[in-house]
Design an enzyme around this catalytic site. Structure first.
Site, PDB file in Angstrom:
ATOM      1  N   LYS A  34       0.950  -1.245  -0.001  1.00 56.29           N
ATOM      2  CA  LYS A  34       0.064   0.066  -0.009  1.00 56.29           C
ATOM      3  C   LYS A  34       0.998   1.328  -0.023  1.00 56.29           C
ATOM      4  O   LYS A  34       1.637   1.343   0.765  1.00 56.29           O
ATOM      5  CB  LYS A  34      -0.954   0.062   1.190  1.00 56.29           C
ATOM      6  N   ASP A  61      -3.397   4.374  -1.822  1.00 61.32           N
ATOM      7  CA  ASP A  61      -4.391   4.649  -0.530  1.00 61.32           C
ATOM      8  C   ASP A  61      -4.657   6.294  -0.776  1.00 61.32           C
ATOM      9  O   ASP A  61      -4.209   6.970   0.385  1.00 61.32           O
ATOM     10  CB  ASP A  61      -4.011   4.147   0.625  1.00 61.32           C
ATOM     11  N   LYS A  63      -7.661   7.730  -0.768  1.00 59.91           N
ATOM     12  CA  LYS A  63      -9.025   8.238  -0.097  1.00 59.91           C
ATOM     13  C   LYS A  63      -9.503   9.289  -0.728  1.00 59.91           C
ATOM     14  O   LYS A  63      -9.687  10.459  -0.023  1.00 59.91           O
ATOM     15  CB  LYS A  63      -8.693   8.334   1.461  1.00 59.91           C
ATOM     16  N   ASP A  66     -14.464  14.082  -3.012  1.00 57.17           N
ATOM     17  CA  ASP A  66     -14.706  15.308  -3.753  1.00 57.17           C
ATOM     18  C   ASP A  66     -16.080  15.274  -4.476  1.00 57.17           C
ATOM     19  O   ASP A  66     -16.797  14.525  -4.356  1.00 57.17           O
ATOM     20  CB  ASP A  66     -13.664  15.797  -4.654  1.00 57.17           C
ATOM     21  N   ASN A  69     -17.633  14.608 -10.463  1.00 54.36           N
ATOM     22  CA  ASN A  69     -16.834  15.064 -11.832  1.00 54.36           C
ATOM     23  C   ASN A  69     -15.283  15.138 -11.333  1.00 54.36           C
ATOM     24  O   ASN A  69     -14.462  14.388 -12.126  1.00 54.36           O
ATOM     25  CB  ASN A  69     -17.298  16.199 -12.185  1.00 54.36           C
ATOM     26  N   THR A 116     -10.155   4.298  10.915  1.00 49.91           N
ATOM     27  CA  THR A 116      -9.765   3.365  12.175  1.00 49.91           C
ATOM     28  C   THR A 116      -9.203   4.316  13.112  1.00 49.91           C
ATOM     29  O   THR A 116      -8.999   4.020  14.398  1.00 49.91           O
ATOM     30  CB  THR A 116      -8.784   2.370  12.006  1.00 49.91           C
ATOM     31  N   ARG A 204       3.164   0.362  10.704  1.00 52.13           N
ATOM     32  CA  ARG A 204       4.248   0.495  11.628  1.00 52.13           C
ATOM     33  C   ARG A 204       4.559  -0.943  12.272  1.00 52.13           C
ATOM     34  O   ARG A 204       5.922  -0.858  12.371  1.00 52.13           O
ATOM     35  CB  ARG A 204       3.843   1.565  12.681  1.00 52.13           C
TER      36      ARG A 204
HETATM   37  O1  C5P Z   1       1.125   2.049  10.878  1.00 51.97           O
HETATM   38  P1  C5P Z   1      -0.475   1.593  10.820  1.00 51.97           P
HETATM   39  O2  C5P Z   1      -0.727  -0.013  10.689  1.00 51.97           O
HETATM   40  O3  C5P Z   1      -1.514   2.212  11.699  1.00 51.97           O
HETATM   41  O4  C5P Z   1      -0.956   1.841   9.100  1.00 51.97           O
HETATM   42  C1  C5P Z   1      -2.373   1.736   8.783  1.00 51.97           C
HETATM   43  C2  C5P Z   1      -2.422   2.228   7.382  1.00 51.97           C
HETATM   44  O5  C5P Z   1      -3.929   1.818   7.004  1.00 51.97           O
HETATM   45  C3  C5P Z   1      -2.020   3.681   7.223  1.00 51.97           C
HETATM   46  O6  C5P Z   1      -1.410   3.823   6.042  1.00 51.97           O
HETATM   47  C4  C5P Z   1      -3.352   4.409   7.214  1.00 51.97           C
HETATM   48  O7  C5P Z   1      -3.227   5.386   6.379  1.00 51.97           O
HETATM   49  C5  C5P Z   1      -4.225   3.453   6.580  1.00 51.97           C
HETATM   50  N1  C5P Z   1      -5.768   3.470   6.970  1.00 51.97           N
HETATM   51  C6  C5P Z   1      -6.029   3.468   8.001  1.00 51.97           C
HETATM   52  N2  C5P Z   1      -7.487   3.404   8.568  1.00 51.97           N
HETATM   53  C7  C5P Z   1      -8.639   3.581   7.788  1.00 51.97           C
HETATM   54  C8  C5P Z   1      -7.996   3.574   6.366  1.00 51.97           C
HETATM   55  C9  C5P Z   1      -6.495   3.391   5.920  1.00 51.97           C
HETATM   56  O8  C5P Z   1      -5.411   3.316   9.227  1.00 51.97           O
HETATM   57  N3  C5P Z   1      -9.682   3.590   7.636  1.00 51.97           N
END
Ligand code: C5P
Length: 231
Positions: A34, A61, A63, A66, A69, A116, A204
């Site tokens: 990702k 990713d 997201k 908007d 169009n 999340t 992470r």
């Molecule tokens: O480091 P960590 O495991 O928290 O990374 C989670 C990844 O998932 C991040 O890149 C974050 O942008 C993405 N993400 C998220 N929650 C969402 C959608 C995507 O944490 N609802």
């Protein structure tokens, strides 16, 4: 392939060089990658192509959120790149999602339900008087109506989302062991897979691990354990 639940590494590293060096070290274990805005804004399409040339499936990713169009133009601009998947926010509404679907080509489009990182207090601040569960249900149903390919949700929301829609689920907020950071609604890999997650997104805990190969292997093992809990 043994079953359907798979690990996607969120390559949230500071530079394209660091990202490629991470993949040199662990890429054989992690076919799904990702890329978020940080790396995309630096490395652009060239970085995506380099990662795809190494044999990875790339999920961008961004997201998107908007008017229909504008989102459609963004999706069209990315649709020819050979990306595996792209995200947009389901709260943008059905016409926005439908406009994106019309332009997506072969690429999968996944809808983010609720971030999340949002806990109940933060949710209430920006959505007063609206329970998060109701929003999750409504957004999952809207995504299905718009014919998206999947939904992004927290592991804690899997039950609600899977009851509302039959789309595949992509699940960030995964924490193998307790750690304090900006993720609020988390669960372990085993638990998330047992609850029906199709893909796990982990950043992470993988990329900042002292032993990065071992961290990936341990999560993959937990995924296998989660799958065996399903049957
Ligand atoms: O480091 P960590 O495991 O928290 O990374 C989670 C990844 O998932 C991040 O890149 C974050 O942008 C993405 N993400 C998220 N929650 C969402 C959608 C995507 O944490 N609802």
């Amino acid at each position: 392939m043994k079953n359907t639940s798979k690990l996607i590494v969120a390559l949230d590293l500071s530079t394209p060089e660091e990202a490629l060096s991470y993949l040199d070290e662990t890429g054989d274990l992690l076919p799904f990658v990702k890329i978020g805005p940080g790396l995309f804004f630096q490395g652009g399409k060239a970085l995506l192509k380099e990662i795809m040339a190494r044999g990875h499936r790339v999920f961008l990713d961004l997201k998107l959120h908007d008017i229909p169009n504008t989102v459609a133009l963004g999706v069209r601009a990315l649709s020819e790149l050979g990306l595996w998947a792209l995200t947009l926010h389901t709260c943008g509404g059905v016409p926005m999602m439908e406009a994106a679907v019309r332009e997506k080509g072969e690429m999968l489009l996944w809808g983010v339900t609720v971030l999340t990182s949002l806990d109940d207090a933060q949710w209430g601040e920006v959505h007063p008087l609206s329970p998060m569960d109701k929003a999750l249900e409504a957004r999952a149903r809207a995504a299905e109506r718009a014919c998206l390919d999947g939904l992004v949700c927290s592991p804690r929301d899997l039950g609600t989302v899977r009851r509302a829609a039959s789309l595949m689920t992509v699940v960030p907020g995964i924490r193998p062991s307790c750690r304090g950071d900006d993720q609020a609604r988390t669960a372990g890999p085993r638990e998330a897979v047992a609850a029906g997650a199709d893909y796990l997104v982990v950043g992470r805990p993988l990329i900042l691990a002292h032993d990065r190969r071992r961290a990936a292997q341990e999560i993959l093992m937990e995924i296998e354990e989660g799958l065996s809990c399903r049957s």
